[in-house]
Design an enzyme around this catalytic site. Structure first.
Site, mmCIF file in Angstrom:
data_model
loop_
_atom_site.group_PDB
_atom_site.id
_atom_site.type_symbol
_atom_site.label_atom_id
_atom_site.label_comp_id
_atom_site.label_asym_id
_atom_site.label_seq_id
_atom_site.Cartn_x
_atom_site.Cartn_y
_atom_site.Cartn_z
ATOM 1 N N ASP A 292 2.758 12.524 -4.601
ATOM 2 C CA ASP A 292 1.799 13.323 -5.462
ATOM 3 C C ASP A 292 0.602 12.942 -6.280
ATOM 4 O OD1 ASP A 292 3.538 11.801 -7.800
ATOM 5 O OD2 ASP A 292 3.778 13.189 -8.847
ATOM 6 N N HIS B 209 6.298 9.344 2.525
ATOM 7 C CA HIS B 209 6.184 10.780 1.747
ATOM 8 C C HIS B 209 4.726 10.381 0.722
ATOM 9 C CE1 HIS B 209 7.014 14.329 -0.212
ATOM 10 N NE2 HIS B 209 6.452 14.224 -1.278
ATOM 11 N N GLU C 39 9.220 6.852 0.122
ATOM 12 C CA GLU C 39 7.538 7.276 -1.002
ATOM 13 C C GLU C 39 7.140 6.467 -0.604
ATOM 14 O OE1 GLU C 39 8.362 10.580 -4.453
ATOM 15 O OE2 GLU C 39 6.356 10.344 -4.486
ATOM 16 N N ASP D 204 13.072 7.655 8.455
ATOM 17 C CA ASP D 204 11.026 7.436 8.094
ATOM 18 C C ASP D 204 10.375 8.795 8.894
ATOM 19 O OD1 ASP D 204 8.846 6.619 8.045
ATOM 20 O OD2 ASP D 204 8.451 6.259 10.023
#
Ligand SMILES: *[C@@H]1O[C@H](CO)[C@@H](O)[C@H](O)[C@H]1NC(C)=O
Ligand SMILES: *[C@@H]1O[C@H](CO)[C@@H](O)[C@H](O)[C@H]1NC(C)=O
Ligand SMILES: *[C@@H]1O[C@H](CO)[C@@H](O)[C@H](O)[C@H]1NC(C)=O
Ligand SMILES: *[C@@H]1O[C@H](CO)[C@@H](O)[C@H](O)[C@H]1NC(C)=O
Ligand SMILES: *[C@@H]1O[C@H](CO)[C@@H](O)[C@H](O)[C@H]1NC(C)=O
Ligand SMILES: *[C@@H]1O[C@H](CO)[C@@H](O)[C@H](O)[C@H]1NC(C)=O
Ligand SMILES: *[C@@H]1O[C@H](CO)[C@@H](O)[C@H](O)[C@H]1NC(C)=O
Ligand SMILES: *[C@@H]1O[C@H](CO)[C@@H](O)[C@H](O)[C@H]1NC(C)=O
Ligand SMILES: *[C@@H]1O[C@H](CO)[C@@H](O)[C@H](O)[C@H]1NC(C)=O
Ligand SMILES: *[C@@H]1O[C@H](CO)[C@@H](O)[C@H](O)[C@H]1NC(C)=O
Ligand SMILES: *[C@@H]1O[C@H](CO)[C@@H](O)[C@H](O)[C@H]1NC(C)=O
Ligand SMILES: CC(=O)N[C@H]1CO[C@H](CO)[C@@H](O)[C@@H]1O
Ligand SMILES: [Ca+2]
Ligand SMILES: [Ca+2]
Length: 803
Positions: free
Chosen positions: A384, A721, A784, A775
């Protein structure tokens, strides 16, 4: 992945609507490519393979999508009629886009971070554009804005029937979503027809987890004078012969495996192989046993040289508030500066606190503030683009520790961490590059401090003075989809409530920065120390402002921690090391952890962002200071290292952890840091061997032969991620935007014995801990990237590069 534009497919031989008063063109119009939707030629998510009986994943989430049952399941405005199997609406001129619409009446669930495909056919009596939205209602968000997961106007209709495909990945969980086609907004009366509407969740089955060769090795290789362990998966309980072959195939060493039995972390019967006695350097070695051959690997004294730099480059790539320079990282990793208050960004130069009605959800009381802060810079936390002081603390500290150990460890050199060592803008400013990189986050953390003489803020029912405390975090007030480049993030950025833990994390790193920057930039050092003193006093005055677990899912994670005795211990320790002042020594000595036993100071599974006493102990032991009882502290580090070594001695893949929590790779590496530090303190080679062997797991000595560091080894993670590196999801964004794989040196969180995310919920059900990894770009619980995991790798890589 090869990408191409596809314009909407032409569906031949469908009847056309006879639009009133508007003759149809004689030639069908083909939409231009620039209006098309970027999709991949092949869907490569989750190793998806179509199943014969259900090639599209879930059943159609849209009920009566082909209008066989008339308008059942649909709400139509102003009114609809079925013409040749399509639903047609006469849309009045000069109305709002949302004044005429068709929308589903049966709700469906949009699973956050899953992948969906919306298909339909459409045409109109005049060229026009449809506006499509999925809209949800989430009572748990308490009225907070949850944006539509799909919201697009890029849907050009012509007078010919065309098929359209919209793949999308919901940024937000919506359990009560509906699909709406907004039809209005034309300046002439227009007839619009829609048909064959289907919405399918991705199909990931059948799924086959690739586990690689039965002989599990460190795919990066082995040091000539280091330990050389491997793990064989073999059902037999009798020893078998292993052979080491050089790159000409010649057997250069051989021996017998040691049967271990059932490795409960993988559920597999395994043997261990020890070929440490072979010490010739070379490349292209393989290990073999009857029926099994390992990936090739080198034996080399320079194994970790590039990793020391590459693991640090990850931090430059995560930087907020600065353009990432193609000359430094290559064109595919370059990007404009993120979050410098240029639209559509709403931050980070003038960032307000949460709205009261949002903090009513996150803090269960309407906390806010009446100032804004400039909180530019810093690193994006993980996949993020939030920035969290607590996690910034451990990450910055580990990078500073990697640097500081070179100042105090005999035979270590700071040159490879110095000016010009990294590909960063500050590579020729005369200051060590490791310090420069850490300063980018430090500068952000300083800006998160509540200004002096701020008005009181509502905390746990009363208004109190929070001046000098540090805001816990800042991030978007709702999630953005993958991929999202930082400069294109349109969401509101907000400060969250100050916390004692964040304040103490700022004290820790500012105290460290003060002593490390003193020789290079005394003014910055002074600024850090001053801020640290103010924050330290504020934390002592407000010792129990905890970040609550309820502050999650409005666009960011909680980083909640209800026990800050360890943060106080670490802050006092760093302040004492930097200043030598009696107040801080007293605070160290009166802290719970000063007299705690080894297993409390060095817990099973290692230290982490919310459990930081080990870090205080490491610095008190490693950095010169005169703390009372320092030898006991040094002894406790050695005892902690011995504890991790004992665990490792019974783990057939050389790990120091036995459990596999979220981000387990960092747990392993943090244990390695303790053992490596014991080597730095004692030069006892058993610690060196143990620490080196502890690294093997990360690079492939595990049940799925996975190297978790992109670009390192043979079978390495590539689809972490991240909104920056979601190459696997490039088809989801309509522009021809470059979405790369992660940069070389980025590490995945790794196996998670309780995985929970869309791909994991499909394909990892019932997995044994070491096999709980996929993955896949949407597997945030196993795959992540994060700064606190990158910093663990950077510390260990920097140490290992010297061995
Ligand atoms: C419409 O959809 C239903 C249910 O999926 C299916 O049984 C039917 O064959 C479809 N009809 C047409 C004309 O495509
Ligand atoms: C429809 O659009 C208008 C203009 O954008 C807006 O004011 C109105 O709130 C919208 N109505 C609904 C129900 O979304
Ligand atoms: C949706 O459209 C895509 C692209 O044209 C196609 O590959 C896929 O099979 C379609 N799915 C359904 C359910 O029709
Ligand atoms: C939405 O559904 C998920 C999965 O079933 C559930 O965990 C979550 O609590 C639901 N949210 C709401 C607001 O009902
Ligand atoms: C949806 O898209 C339209 C058109 O691009 C835009 O004007 C609107 O602000 C978007 N709505 C939301 C909630 O993002
Ligand atoms: C569907 O969701 C809407 C809110 O988006 C809600 O008002 C409605 O009751 C839901 N309908 C069903 C059948 O769940
Ligand atoms: C209607 O819209 C079209 C396309 O936007 C434009 O070319 C045309 O001039 C408009 N006509 C009127 C009468 O506004
Ligand atoms: C190892 O033990 C686990 C749990 O006890 C069991 O599920 C698994 O089947 C065993 N594996 C082998 C190879 O015996
Ligand atoms: C906060 O929640 C309380 C209790 O539900 C409510 O009375 C109050 O109006 C809310 N305040 C705001 C600003 O939303
Ligand atoms: C913030 O609040 C304080 C007192 O609560 C007030 O004196 C001050 O003017 C306010 N500042 C702004 C910018 O509104
Ligand atoms: C420790 O104390 C000695 C003697 O007072 C002093 O010389 C030395 O500088 C001190 N070391 C540190 C790191 O403060
Ligand atoms: C308001 C509403 O419709 N809520 C529903 C949302 O969806 C869940 C199922 O996921 C229902 O239980 C709720 O009633
Ligand atoms: Ca520099
Ligand atoms: Ca804690």
């Amino acid at each position: 992945m090869h990408l191409r534009f596809i314009a909407a497919n032409i569906v031949a031989a469908r009847p056309r609507l006879q639009a009133r008063g508007s003759p149809l063109p004689t030639q069908p119009r083909i939409p231009s490519a620039s209006n098309g939707i970027l999709v991949s030629e092949q869907i490569l998510i989750g190793r998806q393979t179509p199943v014969e009986n259900n090639p599209f994943g879930t059943p159609n989430l849209v009920v009566n999508g082909n209008f066989t049952d008339g308008t059942a399941g649909w709400k139509v405005q102003p009114s609809g009629r079925i013409v040749d199997g399509m639903l047609c609406v006469t849309v009045p001129a000069n109305t709002y886009p949302n004044a005429s619409f068709i929308s589903t009446t049966n709700n469906f669930t949009e699973v956050k971070n899953d992948v969906y495909f919306l298909n339909f056919t459409a045409y109109a009596s005049h060229a026009t554009n449809l506006w499509l939205q999925t809209t949800g209602f989430d009572p748990s968000a308490g009225g907070a804005p949850v944006g539509p997961n799909l919201n697009t106007t890029q849907c050009p209709l012509s007078t010919t029937v065309h098929g359209f495909t919209f793949p999308f990945s919901p940024a937000n969980q919506e359990n009560n979503s509906t699909l709406t086609f907004n039809l209005g907004g034309n300046n002439v009366t227009t007839d619009i027809c829609i048909g064959n509407v289907s919405l399918h969740r991705i199909n990931r089955f059948p799924y086959h987890q690739e586990t690689g060769p039965a002989i599990k090795i460190n795919q990066v290789g082995y040091l000539p004078n280091g330990p050389k362990g491997a793990t064989l998966v073999n059902p037999s309980n009798s020893s078998v012969t292993w052979q080491l072959h050089d790159n000409s195939g010649k057997v250069v060493s051989s021996g017998s495996t040691v049967p271990y039995g059932n490795d409960t972390s993988s559920g597999l019967n395994v043997h261990t192989i020890d070929f440490s006695s072979y010490s010739q350097a070379g490349s292209g070695f393989v290990l073999s046993t009857p029926g099994a051959t390992s990936f090739p690997f080198p034996i080399s004294p320079t194994l970790y040289e590039t990793l020391r730099q590459d693991s640090m480059q990850f931090f430059y790539q995560q930087r907020s508030g600065i353009a990432i320079d193609a000359e430094l990282v290559g064109y595919q990793y370059a990007r404009p500066a993120g979050h410098i208050q240029i639209p559509p960004n709403q931050g980070d130069a003038v960032v307000p606190c949460q709205y009261e009605w949002e903090s009513n959800v996150t803090y269960l009381e309407p906390w806010t503030c009446n100032y804004t802060l400039d909180v530019t810079q810093g690193w994006y936390d993980a996949g993020d683009q939030g920035k969290y002081v607590v996690n910034g603390g451990i990450s910055t500290a580990q990078l500073l520790m990697a640097y500081e150990r070179t100042l105090h460890t005999p035979n270590a050199s700071s040159t490879p961490l110095g000016d010009g060592s990294l590909r960063i803008p500050e590579r020729a400013n005369g200051y060590p590059d490791f310090l420069d990189e850490a300063r980018w986050e430090m500068s952000f953390m300083l800006k998160m401090q509540v200004p002096a003489n701020s008005p009181p803020q509502l905390v746990n029912g009363s208004y109190i003075d929070v001046s000098g405390l540090v805001h816990h975090k800042m991030h978007d007030n709702q999630w953005t989809p993958l991929p999202t480049l930082p400069n294109t993030d349109p969401e509101r950025r907000e400060l969250h409530r100050p916390s004692t833990a964040a304040t103490l994390n700022m004290v820790v790193t500012a105290a460290m920065s003060a002593r490390l920057w003193q020789p290079y930039d005394p003014a910055f050092a002074e600024q850090c120390l001053t801020a640290a003193r103010v924050a330290y006093a504020a934390a002592k005055a407000n010792p129990a402002i905890y970040a609550p677990g309820t502050d999650w899912d409005l666009g960011g994670g909680a980083y909640s921690d209800n026990d800050v005795r360890d943060e106080f211990y670490w802050a006092a320790a760093e302040m004492y090391i930097t200043t030598g002042e009696a107040e801080f020594e007293r605070d160290v000595m009166s802290n719970y952890y000063y007299t705690a036993n080894t297993s409390t100071l060095f817990p099973l599974g290692g230290f982490s962002w919310g459990s930081v006493a080990s870090l205080a102990q490491l610095d008190l032991a490693m950095v010169p200071n005169n703390i009372t009882g320092r030898q006991n502290i040094i002894n406790s580090v050695i005892a902690g290292a011995q504890e991790y070594m004992q665990i490792q001695a019974n783990q057939p893949t050389g790990t120091m952890m036995t459990e596999y929590p979220w981000g387990s790779n960092s747990n392993e590496l943090n244990c390695v840091q303790v053992v490596a530090s014991a080597y730095d303190l004692t030069f006892n080679t058993s610690f060196r061997s143990s620490a080196l062997e502890g690294i093997d797991y990360i690079f492939g000595r595990n049940a799925i032969s996975q190297s978790y560091v992109h670009g390192y080894g043979t079978k390495y993670s590539s689809n972490m991620h991240s909104r920056l590196y979601a190459n696997e999801l490039a088809m989801l964004i309509p522009q021809d935007t470059l979405v790369p794989h992660p940069p070389v040196g980025a590490m995945a969180g790794g196996a998670n014995s309780a995985p929970s995310d869309p791909p994991a919920d499909d394909v990892l059900v019932g997995c044994a801990p070491q096999l709980c990894y996929v993955d896949d770009c949407n597997s945030y619980s196993t795959n992540e990237v994060a700064i606190n995991w990158g910093s663990a790798l950077a510390w260990v890589a920097s140490w290992a590069a010297e061995q």
